[in-house]
Design a protein around this motif. Structure first.
Motif, PDB file in Angstrom:
ATOM      1  N   LYS A  51       2.642   2.044   2.642  1.00 15.73           N
ATOM      2  CA  LYS A  51       2.533   0.973   3.638  1.00 15.73           C
ATOM      3  C   LYS A  51       1.847  -0.244   3.029  1.00 15.73           C
ATOM      4  O   LYS A  51       2.195  -1.393   3.348  1.00 15.73           O
ATOM      5  CB  LYS A  51       1.755   1.453   4.862  1.00 15.73           C
ATOM      6  CG  LYS A  51       2.412   2.593   5.615  1.00 15.73           C
ATOM      7  CD  LYS A  51       1.516   3.080   6.744  1.00 15.73           C
ATOM      8  CE  LYS A  51       2.119   4.299   7.438  1.00 15.73           C
ATOM      9  NZ  LYS A  51       1.224   4.836   8.494  1.00 15.73           N
ATOM     10  N   TRP A  52       0.857  -0.007   2.174  1.00 18.93           N
ATOM     11  CA  TRP A  52       0.159  -1.108   1.522  1.00 18.93           C
ATOM     12  C   TRP A  52       1.108  -1.912   0.639  1.00 18.93           C
ATOM     13  O   TRP A  52       0.952  -3.119   0.487  1.00 18.93           O
ATOM     14  CB  TRP A  52      -0.992  -0.585   0.668  1.00 18.93           C
ATOM     15  CG  TRP A  52      -1.965   0.320   1.367  1.00 18.93           C
ATOM     16  CD1 TRP A  52      -1.983   0.670   2.693  1.00 18.93           C
ATOM     17  CD2 TRP A  52      -3.067   1.009   0.775  1.00 18.93           C
ATOM     18  NE1 TRP A  52      -3.011   1.528   2.958  1.00 18.93           N
ATOM     19  CE2 TRP A  52      -3.706   1.759   1.795  1.00 18.93           C
ATOM     20  CE3 TRP A  52      -3.579   1.071  -0.518  1.00 18.93           C
ATOM     21  CZ2 TRP A  52      -4.822   2.536   1.562  1.00 18.93           C
ATOM     22  CZ3 TRP A  52      -4.703   1.854  -0.769  1.00 18.93           C
ATOM     23  CH2 TRP A  52      -5.315   2.578   0.263  1.00 18.93           C
ATOM     24  N   ALA A  53       2.077  -1.200   0.065  1.00 19.09           N
ATOM     25  CA  ALA A  53       2.991  -1.821  -0.900  1.00 19.09           C
ATOM     26  C   ALA A  53       4.237  -2.413  -0.246  1.00 19.09           C
ATOM     27  O   ALA A  53       5.067  -2.991  -0.944  1.00 19.09           O
ATOM     28  CB  ALA A  53       3.420  -0.780  -1.937  1.00 19.09           C
ATOM     29  N   THR A  54       4.357  -2.277   1.077  1.00 17.49           N
ATOM     30  CA  THR A  54       5.580  -2.718   1.748  1.00 17.49           C
ATOM     31  C   THR A  54       5.279  -3.458   3.052  1.00 17.49           C
ATOM     32  O   THR A  54       5.104  -4.667   3.060  1.00 17.49           O
ATOM     33  CB  THR A  54       6.510  -1.510   2.010  1.00 17.49           C
ATOM     34  OG1 THR A  54       5.779  -0.498   2.732  1.00 17.49           O
ATOM     35  CG2 THR A  54       7.030  -0.926   0.700  1.00 17.49           C
ATOM     36  N   ILE A  55       5.205  -2.738   4.148  1.00 17.12           N
ATOM     37  CA  ILE A  55       5.133  -3.366   5.468  1.00 17.12           C
ATOM     38  C   ILE A  55       3.865  -4.181   5.668  1.00 17.12           C
ATOM     39  O   ILE A  55       3.881  -5.223   6.338  1.00 17.12           O
ATOM     40  CB  ILE A  55       5.293  -2.303   6.597  1.00 17.12           C
ATOM     41  CG1 ILE A  55       5.475  -2.969   7.956  1.00 17.12           C
ATOM     42  CG2 ILE A  55       4.124  -1.332   6.604  1.00 17.12           C
ATOM     43  CD1 ILE A  55       6.724  -3.818   8.084  1.00 17.12           C
TER      44      ILE A  55
END
Length: 391
Positions: free
Chosen positions: A343-347
């Motif tokens: 999630k940190w790396a995307t959304i």
């Protein structure tokens, strides 16, 4: 004709992972659906099967494209203050050399599955590369000016640079607490509020920053002397930098705090107590390159603030690769589940940049890009995991 991709897991980021799931993509790269393997809609369809995890494209919220020509120039473990001095005195290069390095860096970002970047700029040199790139860029034009009397001039100069980028994806932002005066902070905050744009600020990358604000001591005093800057008007604040400069910003201004290597639990609680619109960006490989230290990430995880990932520049990193940053985090903090850090790396990055309607998760109607993570272990990445961009 739609294309169907399958893998050991489809990881939508929002919602549960789908084991042996299938993602359906239109010719324009739009997600038409994420299907369970037994969905009747798949009957008779040609499915491209992979081993590993399919995720959305990565979002890199902190980079410096215009420093790409400085790859390998500055040795490791200099500490932040000497690193900054070397960037200042060694960054000059021919326009053609810089352009070629930025184009190569842009390609590296793309090849490593990165679909969107929050990029800091001091000049307009990166504008042509960004204009022709397949990557979505939000440019943060950095402003530097620690002397109060220079605030108006520095602000005007930054606005002139910002005009050479896409106005819908450009912010004028403070560089760091140690390089921006209170007066300049307030000008930048008013501008961000007026145009409803986020800010991105280098925060507590070195303990020297906290020493400066707490006691007006440490290596930054020599830094200003070398640069010929007069900071006689600056007074010790008896508190860390974060707790000082955040008071200059509106409570609702979206702020990305980058690095946070020496952010204390009290600093994090300070943000929590004030209910500010803050996201924390970690660039672990750059922190290890410059200072040899990492943020105490578990302290941040306890709160429900948005966490994002950045690569920083090639001046302080060997690769512009979000997966490499995730590997560094999991190597040092193995207790963190990949289903959370993805999630940190995307959304989370997409949400901060205001582009989550297209990027950041595998949801119907989005065009987030598609990455395949190979050499995984169930729903975990390993030191051998590689990223392959599918679309």
């Amino acid at each position: 004709m739609n294309t169907f991709f399958s893998a050991d897991y489809i990881l939508p980021v929002v919602g549960e992972a789908v084991r042996n799931g299938v993602i359906e993509i239109t010719e324009k790269g739009v997600i038409a659906g994420v299907h369970a393997p037994d969905n009747p809609i798949l009957n008779g369809k040609k499915i491209v099967k992979h081993t590993g995890i399919i995720t959305p494209g990565f979002v890199n919220t902190h980079c410096h494209l215009e420093l790409s020509h400085m790859a390998g120039v500055i040795p490791r473990l200099t500490g932040l203050v000497p690193f900054l001095q070397q960037v200042i005195f060694q960054r000059a290069a021919s326009e053609n050399h810089m352009l070629q390095a930025m184009e190569a860096a842009d390609k590296q970002l793309y090849d490593n599955g990165i679909v969107a970047v929050g990029d800091h700029a001091n000049t307009a040199a990166s504008a042509p590369v960004k204009a022709s790139s397949s990557i979505h860029y939000h440019t943060f034009v950095e402003t530097l000016g620690f002397e109060p009397e220079s605030a108006e001039q520095k602000f005007s100069e930054a606005l002139a640079i910002a005009e050479q980028f896409n106005p819908h994806t450009t912010s004028v932002t403070p560089h760091a607490p140690y390089s921006v005066s209170k007066e300049l902070f307030k000008l930048l905050n008013d501008n961000a509020t007026e145009h409803q744009m986020p800010l991105s600020i280098h925060n507590q990358e070195s303990e020297e920053e906290n020493k400066l604000f707490r006691y007006k001591s440490g290596r930054f005093l020599n830094f200003y002397q070398v640069l010929g800057r007069d900071i006689s008007g600056f007074k010790a604040q008896a508190r860390n930098s974060l707790q000082t400069f955040m008071s200059y910003l509106s409570k609702d201004t979206p702020v990305l705090l980058v690095h946070n290597t020496y952010t204390s639990s009290k600093d994090i609680y300070f943000i929590e107590r004030q209910g500010r619109n803050v996201s924390w960006c970690f660039c672990p490989n750059a922190n290890l390159y410059i200072e040899g230290s990492l943020p105490k990430i578990p302290n941040f995880v306890r709160y429900h603030h948005r966490i994002t990932i950045g690569t920083d520049s090639l001046a302080s990193n060997n690769r512009l690769c979000v997966l490499s940053e995730l590997k560094a985090i999991h190597r040092h903090f193995p207790e963190l589940p990949f289903t959370e850090t993805i999630k940190w790396a995307t959304i989370n990055g997409a949400s901060f940049l205001g582009i989550s309607e297209r990027y950041g998760s595998l949801e119907r109607g989005k065009r987030p890009g598609l990455n395949l993570l190979k050499n995984t272990d169930g729903l975990s990445i390993t030191p051998y995991t590689e990223v392959v961009r599918l679309i």
